[in-house]
Motif scaffolding. Structure first.
Motif, mmCIF file in Angstrom:
data_model
loop_
_atom_site.group_PDB
_atom_site.id
_atom_site.type_symbol
_atom_site.label_atom_id
_atom_site.label_comp_id
_atom_site.label_asym_id
_atom_site.label_seq_id
_atom_site.Cartn_x
_atom_site.Cartn_y
_atom_site.Cartn_z
ATOM 1 N N GLN A 255 0.845 -1.187 0.000
ATOM 2 C CA GLN A 255 0.000 0.000 0.000
ATOM 3 C C GLN A 255 0.884 1.241 0.000
ATOM 4 O OE1 GLN A 255 -2.593 -0.600 3.422
ATOM 5 N NE2 GLN A 255 -4.301 -0.032 2.106
ATOM 6 N N ARG A 256 0.682 2.095 -0.978
ATOM 7 C CA ARG A 256 1.487 3.306 -1.063
ATOM 8 C C ARG A 256 0.914 4.433 -0.207
ATOM 9 N NH1 ARG A 256 5.137 3.353 -5.433
ATOM 10 N NH2 ARG A 256 4.914 1.515 -6.728
ATOM 11 N N ARG A 257 -0.369 4.416 0.049
ATOM 12 C CA ARG A 257 -1.027 5.470 0.834
ATOM 13 C C ARG A 257 -1.787 4.845 1.992
ATOM 14 N NH1 ARG A 257 -1.911 10.167 -2.549
ATOM 15 N NH2 ARG A 257 -2.680 11.117 -0.655
ATOM 16 N N ILE A 258 -2.055 5.643 3.003
ATOM 17 C CA ILE A 258 -2.853 5.207 4.132
ATOM 18 C C ILE A 258 -4.298 5.598 3.860
ATOM 19 C CG2 ILE A 258 -3.258 5.532 6.607
ATOM 20 C CD1 ILE A 258 -0.260 6.136 6.870
ATOM 21 N N ASP A 259 -5.229 4.700 4.090
ATOM 22 C CA ASP A 259 -6.638 4.990 3.872
ATOM 23 C C ASP A 259 -7.078 6.155 4.753
ATOM 24 O OD1 ASP A 259 -6.822 2.914 2.088
ATOM 25 O OD2 ASP A 259 -7.455 1.455 3.605
ATOM 26 N N GLY A 260 -7.791 7.103 4.157
ATOM 27 C CA GLY A 260 -8.311 8.234 4.913
ATOM 28 C C GLY A 260 -7.321 9.355 5.131
ATOM 29 N N ASP A 261 -6.175 9.333 4.452
ATOM 30 C CA ASP A 261 -5.228 10.434 4.652
ATOM 31 C C ASP A 261 -5.802 11.723 4.069
ATOM 32 O OD1 ASP A 261 -4.964 10.083 1.958
ATOM 33 O OD2 ASP A 261 -2.799 9.956 1.940
ATOM 34 N N ASN A 262 -5.323 12.834 4.554
ATOM 35 C CA ASN A 262 -5.831 14.129 4.092
ATOM 36 C C ASN A 262 -4.712 14.974 3.507
ATOM 37 O OD1 ASN A 262 -4.485 14.638 6.427
ATOM 38 N ND2 ASN A 262 -6.108 15.829 7.390
ATOM 39 N N VAL A 263 -3.810 14.348 2.804
ATOM 40 C CA VAL A 263 -2.671 15.064 2.233
ATOM 41 C C VAL A 263 -3.122 16.072 1.183
ATOM 42 C CG1 VAL A 263 -0.562 14.777 0.882
ATOM 43 C CG2 VAL A 263 -1.082 13.204 2.728
ATOM 44 N N GLY A 264 -4.094 15.695 0.353
ATOM 45 C CA GLY A 264 -4.536 16.581 -0.717
ATOM 46 C C GLY A 264 -5.539 17.628 -0.275
ATOM 47 N N ASP A 265 -6.168 17.448 0.876
ATOM 48 C CA ASP A 265 -7.193 18.375 1.329
ATOM 49 C C ASP A 265 -6.577 19.383 2.285
ATOM 50 O OD1 ASP A 265 -9.535 19.626 1.805
ATOM 51 O OD2 ASP A 265 -10.532 17.944 2.787
ATOM 52 N N TYR A 266 -5.970 20.415 1.725
ATOM 53 C CA TYR A 266 -5.194 21.372 2.525
ATOM 54 C C TYR A 266 -6.073 22.114 3.528
ATOM 55 C CZ TYR A 266 -2.360 25.362 3.748
ATOM 56 O OH TYR A 266 -1.683 26.309 4.453
ATOM 57 N N ARG A 267 -7.245 22.562 3.116
ATOM 58 C CA ARG A 267 -8.085 23.371 4.001
ATOM 59 C C ARG A 267 -8.587 22.563 5.199
ATOM 60 N NH1 ARG A 267 -6.568 28.265 3.243
ATOM 61 N NH2 ARG A 267 -6.642 28.851 1.100
ATOM 62 N N ARG A 268 -8.824 21.278 5.033
ATOM 63 C CA ARG A 268 -9.260 20.466 6.154
ATOM 64 C C ARG A 268 -8.098 20.107 7.066
ATOM 65 N NH1 ARG A 268 -11.122 14.959 4.715
ATOM 66 N NH2 ARG A 268 -9.636 14.100 6.171
ATOM 67 N N ARG A 269 -6.923 19.963 6.457
ATOM 68 C CA ARG A 269 -5.749 19.557 7.202
ATOM 69 C C ARG A 269 -5.204 20.697 8.065
ATOM 70 N NH1 ARG A 269 -0.227 19.137 5.067
ATOM 71 N NH2 ARG A 269 -1.126 19.729 3.110
#
Length: 82
Positions: free
Chosen positions: A63-77
């Motif tokens: 798995q290259r990514r973790i499920d539920g990550d918020n890397v792309g959602d800057y405003r939520r992060r």
């Protein structure tokens, strides 16, 4: 007299180069306009809150990514505390 009239042209080269260098240095460095975060920003530290709980486990490199990550959602992060 004719020898003196061409002297200013000879001095204009190095003077112009120095002026151009200084102008470009000031434009790209703009140290007078930069923000000194460490000196100009007041930070009030608060105690760390939250909890630690295990939500899953990823083993290996399948798995290259973790499920539920918020890397792309800057405003939520990144949100401001109010």
């Amino acid at each position: 007299m004719s020898e003196d009239s061409g002297l200013w042209l000879l001095a204009a080269g190095p003077a112009g180069a120095a002026a151009l260098y200084w102008a470009l240095y000031r434009y790209y460095r703009n140290t007078d306009k930069s923000h000194g975060f460490e000196h100009e920003t007041e930070i009030v530290a608060k105690p760390v809150t939250g909890s630690d709980r295990k939500v899953g486990e990823v083993k290996g490199t399948q798995q290259r990514r973790i499920d539920g990550d918020n890397v792309g959602d800057y405003r939520r992060r990144v949100t401001r505390l109010r």
